[in-house]
Write an enzyme that holds these catalytic residues in place. Structure first.
Site, PDB file in Angstrom:
ATOM      1  N   ASP A 171      32.116   5.860 123.067  1.00 36.79           N
ATOM      2  CA  ASP A 171      32.840   5.228 122.539  1.00 36.79           C
ATOM      3  C   ASP A 171      33.760   4.166 123.139  1.00 36.79           C
ATOM      4  OD1 ASP A 171      34.127   7.320 123.759  1.00 36.79           O
ATOM      5  OD2 ASP A 171      35.336   8.021 122.470  1.00 36.79           O
ATOM      6  N   ARG A 183      34.464  12.867 117.481  1.00 39.30           N
ATOM      7  CA  ARG A 183      35.635  12.727 117.308  1.00 39.30           C
ATOM      8  C   ARG A 183      36.135  11.328 116.410  1.00 39.30           C
ATOM      9  NH1 ARG A 183      39.277  12.033 122.741  1.00 39.30           N
ATOM     10  NH2 ARG A 183      37.586  10.513 122.927  1.00 39.30           N
ATOM     11  N   ASP A 239      37.930   7.310 127.881  1.00 39.36           N
ATOM     12  CA  ASP A 239      38.892   6.325 127.703  1.00 39.36           C
ATOM     13  C   ASP A 239      40.543   7.031 128.324  1.00 39.36           C
ATOM     14  OD1 ASP A 239      39.209   8.086 125.866  1.00 39.36           O
ATOM     15  OD2 ASP A 239      39.548   6.910 124.210  1.00 39.36           O
ATOM     16  N   THR A 284      30.673   9.965 129.012  1.00 41.99           N
ATOM     17  CA  THR A 284      30.971  10.738 127.567  1.00 41.99           C
ATOM     18  C   THR A 284      29.853  10.449 126.843  1.00 41.99           C
ATOM     19  OG1 THR A 284      32.395  10.623 125.702  1.00 41.99           O
ATOM     20  CG2 THR A 284      32.140   8.649 126.838  1.00 41.99           C
ATOM     21  N   ASP A 330      30.219  10.562 123.805  1.00 45.96           N
ATOM     22  CA  ASP A 330      30.435  10.004 122.381  1.00 45.96           C
ATOM     23  C   ASP A 330      30.526   8.542 122.268  1.00 45.96           C
ATOM     24  OD1 ASP A 330      31.799  12.413 121.382  1.00 45.96           O
ATOM     25  OD2 ASP A 330      33.721  11.858 122.213  1.00 45.96           O
ATOM     26  N   GLY A 350      35.744  15.687 128.938  1.00 44.61           N
ATOM     27  CA  GLY A 350      34.712  16.344 128.450  1.00 44.61           C
ATOM     28  C   GLY A 350      33.639  16.145 129.321  1.00 44.61           C
ATOM     29  N   ARG A 364      41.410  18.390 131.620  1.00 38.88           N
ATOM     30  CA  ARG A 364      42.295  17.420 131.290  1.00 38.88           C
ATOM     31  C   ARG A 364      43.611  17.860 131.761  1.00 38.88           C
ATOM     32  NH1 ARG A 364      38.514  17.724 127.110  1.00 38.88           N
ATOM     33  NH2 ARG A 364      37.650  15.645 126.110  1.00 38.88           N
TER      34      ARG A 364
END
Length: 328
Positions: A134, A176, A107, A130, A132, A15, A76
């Site tokens: 994360d 997510r 990741d 990212t 996120d 993303g 992706r």
């Protein structure tokens, strides 16, 4: 003895996130500073497989530091998950004499790069990009700060109409399996409740909290919901459940969606991208490989992919406690 690095490739994968262009710029200009050739690959790993690339120099990346998205595009790649796809990527790198790669992504990007590096002994450095946030190996990922500010701005506007019409708004944000965006923007925007996948609040507790808000005199409420929250199947079913059980509330749903990915990056994200990517280039020139860079306690650090991707990046419990206190 580590081989001499004459050409470094760079790509963005997964993303998109605000600040990726600042990262590309930093790689290209650091390469120019150290007299190393820089090749940019379009659409991440897919571009490596197809040989879709361009030469990047100090002038070709001018005026992109403020732009959202990524000039190298992102994707992706299913093909890269296969041995045949990775073999094609390695062959194309060899054809154009690329000695090492810098991968900007999350990741999934890092895991793909780790496998690729181990199979073909190509030095790889991962740079976390990212929204996120994360990735365990860094306090902040590129794009996260910009996404927070985008969400805060949207919630502030929604609260205006919520207050005007005495409404309860469920606002879904990205994340997510990670509640970082929801938790931080929920506290920052003064949300009455915050629903994240790391903490199962439960429907009964949510209803009781909303009843308590009503009794305390609140005429409107904001509930921030991470898209990965497990209370309901989705935010719309959650809103329907509350409507059925609390008919006094006029319930609305707003899904912020991909608006969170766009926009000009904040100063923090531009600076973070610049710091991490200059370090990534320098690490490759120093002979490092199969590692990622991250920002820990305001210092740029290097760590193995295994260490950087370990799943212990839990949400801030103190923020959860503060949220409970301030939602009174």
């Amino acid at each position: 003895m580590a081989k001499e690095i004459r050409t470094i490739g760079v790509m963005t994968s997964g993303g998109d996130s605000p600040g990726m262009n600042a990262a590309i710029r930093a790689v290209a200009r650091a390469c120019a500073y150290y007299n190393v050739k820089c090749i940019g690959f379009y659409r991440g790993f897919q571009g490596m497989i197809e040989g879709d690339h361009c030469i990047l120099n100090a002038r070709s990346v001018r005026n992109i530091i403020s732009r959202g998205g990524t000039i190298l595009k992102s994707a992706r790649s299913k093909d890269f998950r296969t041995p045949e796809g990775r073999k094609k990527a390695a062959e194309h790198l060899k054809e154009i004499d690329v000695d090492a790669m810098i991968l900007i992504g999350g990741d999934g990007t890092f895991r793909g790069g780790q496998i690729f590096s181990e199979e073909y002994d190509i030095p790889v450095i991962g740079v976390p990009g990212t929204i996120d946030n994360d990735i365990a190996g860094t306090n902040y990922t590129i794009g996260y700060d910009t996404a927070l500010n985008t969400v805060i701005d949207a919630i502030d506007k929604i609260r205006d109409t919520a207050s005007s019409h005495d409404r309860l708004f469920f606002i879904e944000v990205m994340g997510r399996d990670s509640g970082f965006i929801a938790l931080n923007t929920g506290v920052g925007a003064g949300a009455e409740e915050i629903l994240i996948p790391e903490e199962d609040m439960g429907l009964d507790r949510l209803l009781e909290s909303l009843k308590r808000s009503k009794r305390s005199g609140k005429s409107s409420s904001i509930v921030v919901v991470s898209e990965g929250d497990k209370i309901g199947k989705n935010v719309f079913e959650l809103a329907d459940y509350v409507t059925e059980n609390l008919p006094d509330y006029d319930v609305r749903v707003t899904v912020l969606g991909h608006v969170q990915r766009g926009g000009s990056p904040t100063c923090f994200d531009r600076t973070l991208a610049s710091r991490l990517c200059v370090k990534a280039v320098e690490l490759l020139l120093d002979g490092e490989k199969n590692v990622m860079v991250g920002l820990l306690n305001n210092e740029v650090k290097m760590m193995s992919f295994e260490e950087g991707l370990k799943e212990d990046h839990g949400v801030n419990k103190e923020l959860l406690r503060i949220s409970d206190i301030l939602s009174t």
